[in-house]
Design a protein around this motif. Structure first.
Motif, PDB file in Angstrom:
ATOM      1  N   TRP B  96       0.850  -1.183   0.000  1.00 24.81           N
ATOM      2  CA  TRP B  96       0.000   0.000   0.000  1.00 24.81           C
ATOM      3  C   TRP B  96       0.887   1.235   0.000  1.00 24.81           C
ATOM      4  CZ3 TRP B  96      -5.129   0.886  -0.342  1.00 24.81           C
ATOM      5  CH2 TRP B  96      -5.604   2.136   0.055  1.00 24.81           C
ATOM      6  N   GLY B  99      -2.666   5.012  -0.942  1.00 17.37           N
ATOM      7  CA  GLY B  99      -3.832   4.896  -1.805  1.00 17.37           C
ATOM      8  C   GLY B  99      -3.509   4.562  -3.232  1.00 17.37           C
ATOM      9  N   ILE B 100      -2.234   4.556  -3.563  1.00 12.20           N
ATOM     10  CA  ILE B 100      -1.865   4.176  -4.928  1.00 12.20           C
ATOM     11  C   ILE B 100      -1.459   2.716  -4.908  1.00 12.20           C
ATOM     12  CG2 ILE B 100      -0.265   4.587  -6.826  1.00 12.20           C
ATOM     13  CD1 ILE B 100       0.032   7.444  -5.743  1.00 12.20           C
ATOM     14  N   THR B 101      -2.152   1.919  -5.676  1.00  4.95           N
ATOM     15  CA  THR B 101      -1.869   0.492  -5.629  1.00  4.95           C
ATOM     16  C   THR B 101      -0.518   0.197  -6.263  1.00  4.95           C
ATOM     17  OG1 THR B 101      -2.785  -1.687  -6.032  1.00  4.95           O
ATOM     18  CG2 THR B 101      -2.998  -0.121  -7.809  1.00  4.95           C
ATOM     19  N   ASP B 102       0.226  -0.598  -5.600  1.00  8.97           N
ATOM     20  CA  ASP B 102       1.482  -1.058  -6.170  1.00  8.97           C
ATOM     21  C   ASP B 102       1.199  -2.353  -6.930  1.00  8.97           C
ATOM     22  OD1 ASP B 102       4.848  -0.991  -4.784  1.00  8.97           O
ATOM     23  OD2 ASP B 102       4.134  -1.375  -6.799  1.00  8.97           O
ATOM     24  N   THR B 103       2.211  -2.884  -7.527  1.00  9.89           N
ATOM     25  CA  THR B 103       2.059  -4.090  -8.320  1.00  9.89           C
ATOM     26  C   THR B 103       1.438  -5.204  -7.490  1.00  9.89           C
ATOM     27  OG1 THR B 103       4.023  -3.473  -9.533  1.00  9.89           O
ATOM     28  CG2 THR B 103       3.302  -5.762  -9.697  1.00  9.89           C
TER      29      THR B 103
END
Lengths: 112, 115
Positions: B96, B99-103
């Motif tokens: 996490w 709020g920006i999803t990682d791979t």
């Protein structure tokens, strides 16, 4: 909307040919990911793109994050039989939603 | 070592039964997901947990109940199974990042067949 349009739906090619597939949307994405799924397995990440215009290679694979942030393509050069599988694009929408939206996949068949 | 593992790999059961699928990841990720892949191979998010808290809950029947005992595990319990629940269920995990999803890394899938 939030749908990703992935094309082509399927491809039948000869070994050694180059392949190109793409995903487009009317929405803006922060992230584009390309996955490959082989029968009976889970999707495996091939390439991740995080910036508009980014061009990234992974061996014979090259993917680009479109400048408009609404599209991405994946190229495979000099295809080999083990490239067969279903290729999925996935993206995270701008706006903070944490989920990935997936394309419907491109099924690749490579004839030796 | 397997990064994201699921059990069982295959599950065949009768309509109306209750069943559970388990997922574990050893990647040190703090976010886990359940996806459903239908017969047309379309992948759709069902749930996501971040540090044991539910953060994504798509329009899924309430017969499906996810449970995350710790951030390395996310289980899926399904009550009163229906024929339409037949699909392959994939677990995935990621880091996490505000709020920006990682791979996301996927497990091998659980093929559920409801008879």
């Amino acid at each position: 909307g939030q749908q990703l349009n992935q094309s082509p739906q399927s491809m039948f090619i000869q070994e050694g040919e180059d392949v190109s597939m793409n995903c487009t949307s009317s929405s803006i994405f922060n992230t584009w990911l390309w996955y490959k799924q082989e029968p009976g397995e889970g999707p495996v990440l091939l390439i991740a793109l995080y910036k508009a215009g980014e061009l990234t290679s992974n061996g014979r694979l090259t993917a680009q994050f479109g400048i408009t942030r609404k599209d991405s393509f994946l190229n495979i050069s000099a295809s080999i039989p083990s490239d067969v599988g279903i290729y999925f694009c996935a993206g995270q929408l701008e706006g903070g939603s944490e989920k990935l939206v997936f394309g419907k996949g491109t099924k690749l068949t490579v004839n030796p | 070592d397997t990064a994201v593992s699921q059990t069982p790999k295959y599950l065949v059961t009768q309509m109306g039964n209750d069943k559970s699928i388990k997922c574990e990841q050893n990647l040190g990720h703090d976010t886990m997901y359940w996806y459903k892949q239908d017969s047309k191979k379309f992948l759709k998010i069902m749930f996501s947990y971040n540090n044991k808290e539910l953060i994504i809950n798509e329009t899924v029947p309430n017969r499906f109940s996810p449970k995350s005992p710790d951030k390395a595990h996310l289980n899926l319990h399904i009550n009163s199974l229906e024929l339409g629940d037949s699909a392959v269920y994939f677990c995935a995990s990621s880091l996490w990042n505000s709020g920006i999803t990682d791979t996301q890394y996927f497990g091998p899938g659980t093929r559920l067949t409801v008879l």
